[in-house]
Design a protein around this motif. Sequence first.
Motif, PDB file in Angstrom:
ATOM      1  N   VAL A  97       0.806  -1.214   0.000  1.00 25.03           N
ATOM      2  CA  VAL A  97       0.000   0.000   0.000  1.00 25.03           C
ATOM      3  C   VAL A  97       0.848   1.277   0.000  1.00 25.03           C
ATOM      4  O   VAL A  97       2.071   1.243   0.208  1.00 25.03           O
ATOM      5  N   SER A 150      -1.064   3.633  -4.621  1.00 26.33           N
ATOM      6  CA  SER A 150      -2.127   4.499  -4.093  1.00 26.33           C
ATOM      7  C   SER A 150      -3.479   3.803  -4.172  1.00 26.33           C
ATOM      8  O   SER A 150      -3.676   2.866  -4.967  1.00 26.33           O
ATOM      9  N   THR A 151      -4.406   4.286  -3.388  1.00 26.62           N
ATOM     10  CA  THR A 151      -5.768   3.749  -3.405  1.00 26.62           C
ATOM     11  C   THR A 151      -6.386   3.907  -4.789  1.00 26.62           C
ATOM     12  O   THR A 151      -7.044   2.987  -5.303  1.00 26.62           O
ATOM     13  N   GLU A 152      -6.144   5.057  -5.410  1.00 26.70           N
ATOM     14  CA  GLU A 152      -6.715   5.315  -6.736  1.00 26.70           C
ATOM     15  C   GLU A 152      -6.180   4.329  -7.773  1.00 26.70           C
ATOM     16  O   GLU A 152      -6.927   3.834  -8.631  1.00 26.70           O
ATOM     17  N   ILE A 162      -5.050   1.306  -7.159  1.00 21.86           N
ATOM     18  CA  ILE A 162      -5.622  -0.023  -6.879  1.00 21.86           C
ATOM     19  C   ILE A 162      -7.020  -0.132  -7.476  1.00 21.86           C
ATOM     20  O   ILE A 162      -7.360  -1.146  -8.114  1.00 21.86           O
ATOM     21  N   LEU A 183      -3.348  -7.247  -0.163  1.00 23.11           N
ATOM     22  CA  LEU A 183      -2.789  -5.966   0.265  1.00 23.11           C
ATOM     23  C   LEU A 183      -1.767  -6.202   1.370  1.00 23.11           C
ATOM     24  O   LEU A 183      -2.040  -6.917   2.333  1.00 23.11           O
ATOM     25  N   GLN A 193      -3.699   2.421   5.586  1.00 19.67           N
ATOM     26  CA  GLN A 193      -3.986   2.462   4.155  1.00 19.67           C
ATOM     27  C   GLN A 193      -4.813   1.262   3.713  1.00 19.67           C
ATOM     28  O   GLN A 193      -5.596   1.357   2.765  1.00 19.67           O
ATOM     29  N   GLU A 218      -8.289   2.138   4.268  1.00 21.20           N
ATOM     30  CA  GLU A 218      -8.702   3.142   3.284  1.00 21.20           C
ATOM     31  C   GLU A 218      -9.016   2.495   1.944  1.00 21.20           C
ATOM     32  O   GLU A 218     -10.001   2.846   1.285  1.00 21.20           O
ATOM     33  N   VAL A 219      -8.177   1.542   1.533  1.00 18.83           N
ATOM     34  CA  VAL A 219      -8.409   0.862   0.254  1.00 18.83           C
ATOM     35  C   VAL A 219      -9.725   0.089   0.289  1.00 18.83           C
ATOM     36  O   VAL A 219     -10.536   0.173  -0.651  1.00 18.83           O
ATOM     37  N   ALA A 261     -12.605   2.382   0.062  1.00 19.46           N
ATOM     38  CA  ALA A 261     -12.750   2.916  -1.295  1.00 19.46           C
ATOM     39  C   ALA A 261     -13.370   1.882  -2.240  1.00 19.46           C
ATOM     40  O   ALA A 261     -14.139   2.237  -3.144  1.00 19.46           O
TER      41      ALA A 261
END
Length: 462
Positions: free
Chosen positions: A338, A369-371, A373, A387, A397, A400-401, A404
């Motif tokens: 992450v 980044s989350t975006e 992923i 992850l 993180q 957060e993932v 999202a």
Amino acid sequence: MHFIQKTFLDATDFYLHYHDYPRQMAELLEALTGVYDQLLEVLADGNLDAVMWSSNVDDMITYPALFEEYFQPWCHKAADMLSPKGTVMIMHPDGENQGLMDLIAESRMDVADAVTPYPMTKVRIEEYYDRWCRPGHLTIHGGIPEMLLLEESSTREDLETFLDNLFRGISPGTRFIASIGDTTPPDADFDRLLYIGERFEKEGRLPLAAGSFSPPSRETVDAAKPAVTPRSVTETVVSMDIEEAFEQITADVLEGDEEEVVVHARELLEQGIDAGDILNKGMLPAMDVIGTRFTDGTVFIPEVLLSARAMKEGLGILEPHLITGNKRRTGRILIGTVLGDLHDIGKNMVVSMLTGTGYEVIDMGVNVSTEEIIRQVLEHRPDIIGLSALLTTTMPQIKEVIAALVEAGVRDDFKVIVGGAPVNEKFANDAGADGYAQDAGDAVILAKQLMSALHQSMMEPS
């Protein structure tokens, strides 16, 4: 050798280069020897109170055979030069040390710094004390796992239980300097730090009262030997009850022989043996054995990487026939470390093991980044997302993932598994993951379980 490993080569590539290019490695090692001899002379003339001689020792990365051949002699050499001058010799074994317990004890170092015991690694604090401190080999600095300071990873009761056991297990308490191993996380629960201080103020006066120390008997040691003594490849294949036609290719994978596995895969195909049978009855069982042995500490990174490479080469020969035969891959897995975390060796091990056991693995790399992923999830549509976080500071993180993924409306389309040194089952559950794996061997087992459940659900009538 440690300098070569940490500086000149990618963490994973080192092990393959070490196996494939022994002459070049020996020449590079010889070239660096003079530099380190000069360094020791400088240190010896420095009138130093202490020297940190070996850092980031870990039985996964600095596995026992490598440590014994290359690290141990330099530890002895440094101790011979510096200890007579009153310099305290410090080693930093902050990771998993199950396979290095005796070697570190015999390293002639004085202090083992940032020791991080169970539940963050496999070795319990009382075993560290019994094998390092009680005989007078080392002083431990550390001993309290950082995850016990985090609400995401543990409860207050977990910390209390750990300290109860610590005070019982390390009597009389000499050669032990309590601190947080490896480091105090920025988001640590400060009340827990205060609680630790209060416990040591009340109960930490030496000598500590006797508690759980129970030295192993000779009978106990002898009974344990079969569990930790590696079998030969021939003995292993016999114990696996492999069909005779597949014994050789099973041995090839176990030995990590990427050239012979190609030869024998072709021979089996020429004999008219089904490619799916070669894979499922000959090659995959070998990777199952490697995964189990990695988890129990009887093989290390080199064996896993070499077997995974052999498996990959064999799959390259079988794959066109598997496609022709309408054989379906085991599953598609998207994996990455992450955002904010650059550690990759553990993640690379998981990638190698999953690839070696037949999964289609898409490696997103580190610091993802989350975006990114989310983008890759939409592009690849995996069955499982893996992850990884190796730092307490990057663990959030993972949450957060997953949040999202829920927000993007795709969370229910796949399973999420998590891992990494500070991660545990509690954190995985609280984060909303579907599973937690402690190491690469566990990751393969977990992936099989999740894919089996997925296939079962697809077969059930709606």
